[in-house]
Design a protein around this motif. Structure first.
Motif, mmCIF file in Angstrom:
data_model
loop_
_atom_site.group_PDB
_atom_site.id
_atom_site.type_symbol
_atom_site.label_atom_id
_atom_site.label_comp_id
_atom_site.label_asym_id
_atom_site.label_seq_id
_atom_site.Cartn_x
_atom_site.Cartn_y
_atom_site.Cartn_z
ATOM 1 N N ASP A 232 -1.004 -3.780 2.557
ATOM 2 C CA ASP A 232 -1.850 -4.926 2.891
ATOM 3 C C ASP A 232 -1.055 -6.057 3.521
ATOM 4 O OD1 ASP A 232 -4.232 -3.895 2.230
ATOM 5 O OD2 ASP A 232 -4.690 -5.285 0.603
ATOM 6 N N GLN A 233 0.121 -6.325 2.958
ATOM 7 C CA GLN A 233 0.916 -7.441 3.473
ATOM 8 C C GLN A 233 1.360 -7.177 4.908
ATOM 9 O OE1 GLN A 233 1.025 -10.263 1.658
ATOM 10 N NE2 GLN A 233 -0.231 -9.009 0.325
ATOM 11 N N PHE A 234 1.654 -5.908 5.198
ATOM 12 C CA PHE A 234 2.137 -5.609 6.539
ATOM 13 C C PHE A 234 1.004 -5.370 7.527
ATOM 14 C CE2 PHE A 234 6.088 -4.970 4.338
ATOM 15 C CZ PHE A 234 7.029 -5.391 5.268
ATOM 16 N N MET A 235 -0.041 -4.681 7.086
ATOM 17 C CA MET A 235 -1.064 -4.242 8.026
ATOM 18 C C MET A 235 -2.243 -5.193 8.147
ATOM 19 S SD MET A 235 0.460 -1.665 9.054
ATOM 20 C CE MET A 235 -0.750 -1.006 10.191
ATOM 21 N N ARG A 236 -2.472 -6.041 7.156
ATOM 22 C CA ARG A 236 -3.671 -6.857 7.196
ATOM 23 C C ARG A 236 -3.369 -8.336 7.162
ATOM 24 N NH1 ARG A 236 -8.648 -4.307 3.775
ATOM 25 N NH2 ARG A 236 -8.810 -2.536 5.178
ATOM 26 N N VAL A 237 -2.583 -8.709 6.153
ATOM 27 C CA VAL A 237 -2.375 -10.126 5.886
ATOM 28 C C VAL A 237 -1.319 -10.716 6.812
ATOM 29 C CG1 VAL A 237 -1.669 -11.729 4.092
ATOM 30 C CG2 VAL A 237 -3.068 -9.776 3.506
ATOM 31 N N TYR A 238 -0.469 -9.879 7.327
ATOM 32 C CA TYR A 238 0.604 -10.311 8.215
ATOM 33 C C TYR A 238 1.557 -11.252 7.498
ATOM 34 C CZ TYR A 238 2.831 -11.218 12.680
ATOM 35 O OH TYR A 238 3.744 -11.293 13.702
ATOM 36 N N THR B 71 -10.890 -3.333 10.111
ATOM 37 C CA THR B 71 -11.277 -4.737 9.989
ATOM 38 C C THR B 71 -10.594 -5.552 11.082
ATOM 39 O OG1 THR B 71 -9.430 -5.354 8.554
ATOM 40 C CG2 THR B 71 -11.405 -4.556 7.457
ATOM 41 N N GLU B 73 -8.725 -7.980 10.701
ATOM 42 C CA GLU B 73 -7.343 -8.272 10.325
ATOM 43 C C GLU B 73 -6.412 -7.123 10.697
ATOM 44 O OE1 GLU B 73 -9.996 -9.076 8.464
ATOM 45 O OE2 GLU B 73 -9.770 -11.247 8.639
ATOM 46 N N ASP B 74 -6.879 -5.887 10.490
ATOM 47 C CA ASP B 74 -6.072 -4.723 10.891
ATOM 48 C C ASP B 74 -5.761 -4.790 12.384
ATOM 49 O OD1 ASP B 74 -6.200 -3.584 8.399
ATOM 50 O OD2 ASP B 74 -7.953 -2.363 8.854
ATOM 51 N N TYR B 76 -5.901 -7.381 14.407
ATOM 52 C CA TYR B 76 -5.065 -8.536 14.756
ATOM 53 C C TYR B 76 -3.582 -8.224 14.587
ATOM 54 C CZ TYR B 76 -2.650 -12.960 14.134
ATOM 55 O OH TYR B 76 -1.747 -13.976 14.216
ATOM 56 N N VAL B 77 -3.239 -7.651 13.427
ATOM 57 C CA VAL B 77 -1.828 -7.396 13.155
ATOM 58 C C VAL B 77 -1.254 -6.411 14.163
ATOM 59 C CG1 VAL B 77 -0.187 -6.439 11.492
ATOM 60 C CG2 VAL B 77 -1.967 -7.987 10.713
ATOM 61 N N LYS B 78 -2.058 -5.384 14.507
ATOM 62 C CA LYS B 78 -1.543 -4.381 15.453
ATOM 63 C C LYS B 78 -1.329 -4.979 16.838
ATOM 64 C CE LYS B 78 -1.610 0.223 15.145
ATOM 65 N NZ LYS B 78 -2.196 1.550 15.377
ATOM 66 N N ARG B 98 -9.012 -17.210 17.044
ATOM 67 C CA ARG B 98 -7.611 -17.153 16.632
ATOM 68 C C ARG B 98 -6.743 -16.539 17.729
ATOM 69 N NH1 ARG B 98 -5.299 -14.036 11.205
ATOM 70 N NH2 ARG B 98 -3.245 -15.004 11.248
ATOM 71 N N GLU B 177 -11.857 -8.919 4.159
ATOM 72 C CA GLU B 177 -11.533 -10.194 3.535
ATOM 73 C C GLU B 177 -12.596 -11.275 3.719
ATOM 74 O OE1 GLU B 177 -7.505 -11.223 4.472
ATOM 75 O OE2 GLU B 177 -8.047 -13.316 4.679
ATOM 76 N N ASN B 347 -6.074 -15.306 2.702
ATOM 77 C CA ASN B 347 -5.301 -14.072 2.526
ATOM 78 C C ASN B 347 -4.847 -13.902 1.093
ATOM 79 O OD1 ASN B 347 -5.363 -13.237 5.148
ATOM 80 N ND2 ASN B 347 -3.526 -14.347 5.726
ATOM 81 N N THR B 351 -5.702 -10.995 -1.611
ATOM 82 C CA THR B 351 -4.640 -10.185 -2.211
ATOM 83 C C THR B 351 -4.725 -10.261 -3.732
ATOM 84 O OG1 THR B 351 -3.243 -10.699 -0.329
ATOM 85 C CG2 THR B 351 -2.161 -9.783 -2.248
#
Lengths: 274, 356
Positions: A232-238, B71, B73-74, B76-78, B98, B177, B347, B351
């Motif tokens: 989660d920290q790496f893939m979602r929450v950044y 999602t 968020e997935d 965005y990070v990628k 964003r 989220e 976030n 979590t």
């Protein structure tokens, strides 16, 4: 020095894929970025010590321990049966045992989802027999089942290969000296098989404690394990900083458990796996 | 010694070459006929297969490489970490804002999107992209409760039903989220876009309290579970609800009285894209009324395309699940990006809820 050059590819490989990533993880774990500047800080580790995350850590270790023990209880007899058979049937049995491992890991786990579902095969059967339906999917039980099912071969195979190599004459000698079956097992077979047991336990415990996909699919993202937390920290929450700190804690945990196991495997013959 | 250094250098070079070769996918290499590979990054279950086939048939020089995410968020990070250069992505409102703020998306040349004229005006000039420079609306919808009428007999008109002990282990929450925190905030009577720490903290406590009642946190699997009647209710997006209702007539969809989120998913071109021209062709193709119709039929969400609306069965349009009247939806909000600092709090809450 002379044999040196052949190891270069491996050294290079290790630098690129082990040392550098490890350093990066350390870097992220001990820093954080605030207002565009990166500062050295222990905050990420302090956060890992919060009760919420300690609970995740504890849950991961507990589930991994339970599945390791279950794997051992199921796996040891299986290994003995496999090692005891005559040659022709033995290879078939071993093959049957290994075949599921050829299938994709995800596919096998998805298959369990359809089996355990409230309207799945198991509950349909129970219903047909007039028995009460069970809540199986998305429980601790499902996660442990998934781990045991997926990691059992890693317990059986090392024990099997050690058992197979035990010198028959030692067992015969014990029998000649009047030991009954139980004593032979307790005093001869089991102690000689310990290296296999040790490497079996490490090979099951390590993937079990770090898994994230089994707990995600069979636990419905509800039973967060340390692997899920990191993912989660790496893939979602950044939040790579916190994710790295958790990873470092987990590495320490594994290192510690390997250290403990090494005490029981003094000759270092644990299948030579680690 | 020299020899050693030389062989080491050769190895290093070899590895570097291999790594660069791996590092640049989708640059149109291969089968002789210089095809442009267009990397499309979309939500799971969010496009009809026949649309992609039709596109590749009409534009034989473009090959679509299609990948999915679960999602915002997935996604965005990628895109943020830039592993692979995507050419088209489908973020929602707050995520578009964003990404614009962080310079992750390119300006789209609207001259290349002639089909943009079909987009209904009420989907233009919205707060996340006030000048329509970066995004082209794809589909829109709402968040609500999909429930099984045989298992839930009382009226479903409030989010608080998700906290009802009666439905222990029968509730599916969204593994997204903003959606899960958002409905909790709505249940408490707060804004889905709150930046108030106390309100957020209260929502977190509520979600932790709710956890023992939740069967699972799911996104794409939720509709399958509901169709199989493995749970009594689920927090889902309207299109998933429609698809599920089409497969099991015991299911119904409700938007609670406290209000909900209505969202817009738009097509954007990430700034790492190397094929802006082809990406624009693709976006234009998806705005084609016929293609848009195929998508709407297949995935159930609402279209912003006026021509497609005319082609739809009038019954679908009067169906309030798919096309709620935006002016009549009370207390409904569009998600806004709360800014980096508050986003961190969101976030963290998520979590901690999941970890608990």
């Amino acid at each position: 020095m002379k044999k040196g050059w052949i190891s270069y590819p491996y050294i290079l490989w290790m630098i690129i894929f082990t040392i550098v990533p490890l350093l990066l993880v350390m870097y992220y774990g001990f820093t954080k970025t605030e207002n565009g500047t990166t500062v050295l800080t222990p905050d990420n580790f302090i956060r890992v010590m919060e009760p919420t995350y300690l609970k995740v850590l504890w849950r991961s270790v507990l589930l991994a321990l339970v599945s390791t023990v279950v794997c051992f209880i199921i796996g040891y007899p299986v290994a003995m049966i496999l090692a005891g058979r005559d040659i022709s049937r033995k290879s078939t049995l071993v093959l049957l045992f290994v075949i599921p491992m050829w299938m994709n890991f995800l596919l096998r786990t998805y298959a369990w989802m359809t089996l355990l579902d409230r309207k799945g095969l198991i509950n349909t059967l129970l219903g047909a027999l007039g028995l009460p339906q069970l809540n199986l999917l998305y429980t601790d039980f499902a996660v442990i089942l998934g781990m045991v099912y997926n990691f059992l071969p890693f317990m059986v195979l090392p024990i099997y290969s050690v058992l197979r190599k035990i010198d028959r004459s030692l067992i015969e000698a014990a029998e000649d000296l009047g030991s009954d079956t139980v004593t032979v097992f307790r005093k001869v077979i089991f102690p000689l098989s310990l290296p296999g047991v040790v490497s079996g336990i490490t090979m099951v415990f390590m993937p079990a404690v770090t898994t994230f996909i089994i707990s995600k699919l069979l636990g419905g993202s509800q039973y967060m394990l340390i692997g899920n937390l990191i993912e989660d920290q790496f893939m979602r929450v950044y939040d790579w900083n916190f994710g790295s700190a958790v990873s470092i804690i987990m590495m320490l945990l594994i290192l510690l458990s390997m250290g403990v196991m090494a005490r029981y495997d003094k000759e270092g013959t644990g299948g030579g796996l680690f | 010694m020299k020899k050693r250094i030389a062989s080491f250098a050769v190895l290093l070079l070899a590895v570097a070459v291999i790594l660069t070769a791996c590092g640049s996918p989708g640059t149109g290499k291969g089968d002789g006929s210089e095809k442009v590979v267009l990397n499309v990054f979309n939500w799971g279950d969010y496009m009809c297969d026949t649309v992609l086939e039709a596109f590749e048939k009409e534009y034989p020089h473009i090959k679509v490489n299609y990948e999915t995410y679960t999602t915002n968020e997935d996604m965005y990070v990628k895109i943020k970490t830039g592993g692979s250069a995507y050419d088209v992505a489908f973020p929602s409102d707050y995520m578009i804002k964003r990404m614009i703020d962080e310079g992750l998306v390119k300006e789209i040349n609207m001259d290349n999107i002639p089909n943009y004229k079909y987009i209904d005006d009420q989907f233009k000039n919205l707060s996340y992209d006030p000048d329509n420079k970066y995004s082209v609306p794809y589909l829109w919808g709402t968040v609500g409760i999909l429930y099984n009428k045989t298992m839930v007999t009382e009226p479903v008109d409030s989010w608080s039903i998700l906290w009802d002990e009666k439905y222990k282990k029968q509730i599916i929450m969204s593994d997204s989220e903003r959606d899960s925190i958002g409905v909790t905030l709505k249940m408490l009577g707060y804004s889905m876009n709150t930046k108030n720490i106390d309100e957020l903290e209260e929502a977190k406590q509520k979600m932790i309290e709710q956890k023992p009642l939740v069967l699972a946190y799911l996104v794409d699997e939720a509709k399958d579970m509901m169709v199989a009647e493995s749970a009594a209710m689920a927090v889902v997006w309207s299109g998933d609800a429609l698809i599920a209702m089409g497969e099991n007539e015991n299911l119904a969809y409700a938007i609670p009285k406290e209000g909900t989120n209505y969202w817009f998913d738009c097509m954007v071109i990430p700034s790492t894209s190397k094929h802006q021209k082809e990406a624009e062709i693709f976006i234009n193709f998806l705005c084609d009324p016929e293609m848009s119709l195929r998508n709407v039929d297949y995935i159930g969400y609402a279209t912003p395309n006026t021509e497609t609306m005319k082609m739809l069965d009038p019954e679908v349009i009067t169906n309030s699940t798919a096309y709620p009247d935006l002016n009549q939806l009370e207390n409904c909000e569009i998600f806004e990006y709360p800014g980096d600092e508050v986003n961190k709090i969101y976030n963290r809450i998520w979590t901690e809820v999941k970890a608990n």
